[in-house]
Design a protein around this motif. Structure first.
Motif, PDB file in Angstrom:
ATOM      1  N   ARG A 134       0.788  -1.200   0.152  1.00 37.37           N
ATOM      2  CA  ARG A 134       0.074  -0.018   0.217  1.00 37.37           C
ATOM      3  C   ARG A 134       0.878   1.251  -0.156  1.00 37.37           C
ATOM      4  O   ARG A 134       1.676   1.404   0.992  1.00 37.37           O
ATOM      5  N   LEU A 135       0.792   2.075  -1.213  1.00 37.42           N
ATOM      6  CA  LEU A 135       1.749   3.132  -1.263  1.00 37.42           C
ATOM      7  C   LEU A 135       1.095   4.416  -1.398  1.00 37.42           C
ATOM      8  O   LEU A 135       0.005   4.484  -1.869  1.00 37.42           O
ATOM      9  N   ARG A 136       1.564   5.520  -0.714  1.00 38.31           N
ATOM     10  CA  ARG A 136       0.900   7.020  -1.055  1.00 38.31           C
ATOM     11  C   ARG A 136       2.054   7.617  -1.701  1.00 38.31           C
ATOM     12  O   ARG A 136       3.184   7.622  -1.318  1.00 38.31           O
ATOM     13  N   VAL A 137       1.692   8.150  -2.887  1.00 36.78           N
ATOM     14  CA  VAL A 137       2.814   8.858  -3.858  1.00 36.78           C
ATOM     15  C   VAL A 137       2.010  10.308  -4.109  1.00 36.78           C
ATOM     16  O   VAL A 137       0.949  10.199  -4.578  1.00 36.78           O
ATOM     17  N   ILE A 138       3.230  10.858  -3.812  1.00 31.40           N
ATOM     18  CA  ILE A 138       2.905  12.385  -3.855  1.00 31.40           C
ATOM     19  C   ILE A 138       3.760  13.126  -4.730  1.00 31.40           C
ATOM     20  O   ILE A 138       4.955  13.012  -4.663  1.00 31.40           O
ATOM     21  N   VAL A 139       3.172  13.752  -5.899  1.00 34.43           N
ATOM     22  CA  VAL A 139       4.142  14.381  -6.854  1.00 34.43           C
ATOM     23  C   VAL A 139       3.796  15.757  -7.065  1.00 34.43           C
ATOM     24  O   VAL A 139       2.798  16.273  -7.101  1.00 34.43           O
ATOM     25  N   ASP A 140       5.003  16.418  -6.787  1.00 37.83           N
ATOM     26  CA  ASP A 140       4.940  17.893  -6.596  1.00 37.83           C
ATOM     27  C   ASP A 140       3.943  18.296  -5.967  1.00 37.83           C
ATOM     28  O   ASP A 140       3.048  19.482  -6.162  1.00 37.83           O
ATOM     29  N   GLY A 141       3.667  17.659  -4.564  1.00 37.55           N
ATOM     30  CA  GLY A 141       2.670  18.192  -3.599  1.00 37.55           C
ATOM     31  C   GLY A 141       1.460  17.703  -3.723  1.00 37.55           C
ATOM     32  O   GLY A 141       0.371  18.200  -2.911  1.00 37.55           O
ATOM     33  N   GLU A 142       1.093  16.898  -4.866  1.00 43.64           N
ATOM     34  CA  GLU A 142      -0.448  16.526  -5.117  1.00 43.64           C
ATOM     35  C   GLU A 142      -0.366  15.121  -4.909  1.00 43.64           C
ATOM     36  O   GLU A 142       0.382  14.294  -5.390  1.00 43.64           O
ATOM     37  N   LEU A 143      -1.272  14.577  -4.099  1.00 42.87           N
ATOM     38  CA  LEU A 143      -1.357  13.172  -3.814  1.00 42.87           C
ATOM     39  C   LEU A 143      -2.044  12.392  -5.305  1.00 42.87           C
ATOM     40  O   LEU A 143      -3.036  12.645  -5.524  1.00 42.87           O
ATOM     41  N   VAL A 144      -1.490  11.554  -5.872  1.00 40.66           N
ATOM     42  CA  VAL A 144      -1.547  10.962  -6.973  1.00 40.66           C
ATOM     43  C   VAL A 144      -1.958   9.423  -6.921  1.00 40.66           C
ATOM     44  O   VAL A 144      -2.564   8.869  -8.069  1.00 40.66           O
ATOM     45  N   HIS A 145      -1.642   8.878  -5.826  1.00 42.94           N
ATOM     46  CA  HIS A 145      -1.983   7.577  -5.701  1.00 42.94           C
ATOM     47  C   HIS A 145      -1.769   7.261  -4.090  1.00 42.94           C
ATOM     48  O   HIS A 145      -0.921   7.461  -3.442  1.00 42.94           O
ATOM     49  N   ASP A 146      -2.993   6.630  -3.710  1.00 40.34           N
ATOM     50  CA  ASP A 146      -3.033   6.002  -2.523  1.00 40.34           C
ATOM     51  C   ASP A 146      -3.879   4.555  -2.475  1.00 40.34           C
ATOM     52  O   ASP A 146      -4.955   4.394  -2.304  1.00 40.34           O
ATOM     53  N   GLY A 147      -3.070   3.418  -2.483  1.00 40.06           N
ATOM     54  CA  GLY A 147      -3.619   2.327  -2.591  1.00 40.06           C
ATOM     55  C   GLY A 147      -2.542   1.067  -2.811  1.00 40.06           C
ATOM     56  O   GLY A 147      -1.214   1.452  -2.876  1.00 40.06           O
ATOM     57  N   ASP A 148      -2.769   0.013  -3.085  1.00 39.16           N
ATOM     58  CA  ASP A 148      -1.766  -1.331  -3.772  1.00 39.16           C
ATOM     59  C   ASP A 148      -1.047  -0.981  -4.742  1.00 39.16           C
ATOM     60  O   ASP A 148      -1.824  -0.279  -5.567  1.00 39.16           O
TER      61      ASP A 148
END
Length: 328
Positions: A193-207
């Motif tokens: 389960r990953l939270r991925v933040i690109v240039d301050g914006e959350l783009v992925h929150d899940g497996d």
């Protein structure tokens, strides 16, 4: 990732100051690079007798030699992505321009620089006398430290593949070595389960299977992971693979090898200048194919034009022919 404008800085630079230092990593390509020691020495005696030459299998010794060089002089590395990765801190600190003779197992940086496929004498001539131009680097930061990288950062399944490939049989090299590692790693495949933040914006929150960063179009010895990535556009590229199981991963592999994976709904890319990836559990990590200590959170940022590197004749910023020293 589409067309992008290029930064103004990072064009070709003047000839490096002083003679070049040529470093051969005899451990590159599973130890086969040592065979070039005598041919390289003889070639340098005829084409660049003023160049310093050393065969060094100790990273600290190689870094020390680079740190002794005059600022902005030329360093020619004979090795692969791992060789460049280990020596990047010294190259950046001394502002050395990089000439690369690619004899490693992966050579994804060499591909991005337009050097892949050159015979080593031609690559050596270009590395010694070619003009250098600005290339981006990335920086990876974890709780364990910070590392510059030239080609990629792997986080998740593909980092586990990099570790297995590094520990694989020495007789297997290049893309077959990574495919062997991929098939072996399928048995232990897991999503995180990953939270991925690109240039301050959350783009992925899940497996996700992995969330990796590309500076070059390829990684894993030539797999076209982000075909539109550029090494000189002032950005890096995120590649996320989502909820894949064993069968889905196996079926995706031919699409990845053909560069047709980006149309899959569970695969996405995004250009960025700053990235953060968080995970509840520890993620396997690798940079430029070199395994690193795992971490629960990583930060990645671009370092625009941080490295001056010689490119192949057909590459932007490259020279049509190796530039020869001027008489007198």
């Amino acid at each position: 990732t589409g067309a992008r404008s290029r930064p103004m800085a990072g064009g070709p630079v003047a000839a490096p100051a002083g003679p070049a230092l040529v470093l051969l990593n005899p451990c590159a390509a599973g130890g086969r690079a040592w065979r070039l020691a005598d041919p390289l020495r003889k070639k340098l005696n005829s084409v660049a007798p003023e160049a310093a030459f050393a065969v060094v299998d100790d990273v600290e010794r190689a870094r020390a030699l680079l740190l002794e060089r005059p600022e902005a002089s030329r360093a020619v590395l004979v090795g692969g992505d791992g060789t460049v990765h280990r020596l990047l801190p010294a190259l950046v600190e001394r502002k050395l321009s990089l000439g690369l003779v690619p004899v490693g197992s992966g050579n994804d940086l060499a591909r991005a620089l337009g050097l892949r496929g050159l015979a080593w004498p031609d690559a050596l001539a270009l590395a010694l006398h070619g003009q250098a131009s600005g290339c981006d680097l990335g920086e990876l930061v974890t709780e364990h430290g910070a590392w510059p990288f030239a080609s990629s950062v792997e986080a998740g399944f593909d980092a586990a593949i990099a570790r297995r490939a590094a520990e694989g049989p020495q007789w297997l090299r290049g893309l077959p070595r990574y495919l062997w590692a991929t098939l072996g790693e399928l048995a232990a495949l897991r999503r995180r389960r990953l939270r991925v933040i690109v240039d301050g914006e959350l783009v992925h929150d899940g497996d996700a299977l992995f969330a990796s960063t590309l500076n070059t179009p390829t990684y894993g010895a030539g797999m076209p992971a982000v075909p539109g990535a550029r090494i000189d556009d002032g950005r890096l590229d995120l590649l996320i693979a989502g909820r894949f199981g064993r069968l889905g991963t196996l079926l995706m592999l031919p699409r990845l090898l053909a560069g047709r994976h980006l149309g899959h709904p569970e695969v996405r890319t995004a250009p960025f200048t700053q990235l953060r990836v968080e995970c509840v559990a520890e993620m396997p990590l690798a940079a430029d194919g070199e395994p690193l200590a795992g971490a629960r959170a990583v930060a990645v940022r671009v370092m625009p034009g941080a490295l001056q590197a010689v490119r192949g004749p057909g590459e932007p910023g490259g020279t049509g022919e190796p530039r020869r020293p001027r008489a007198g």
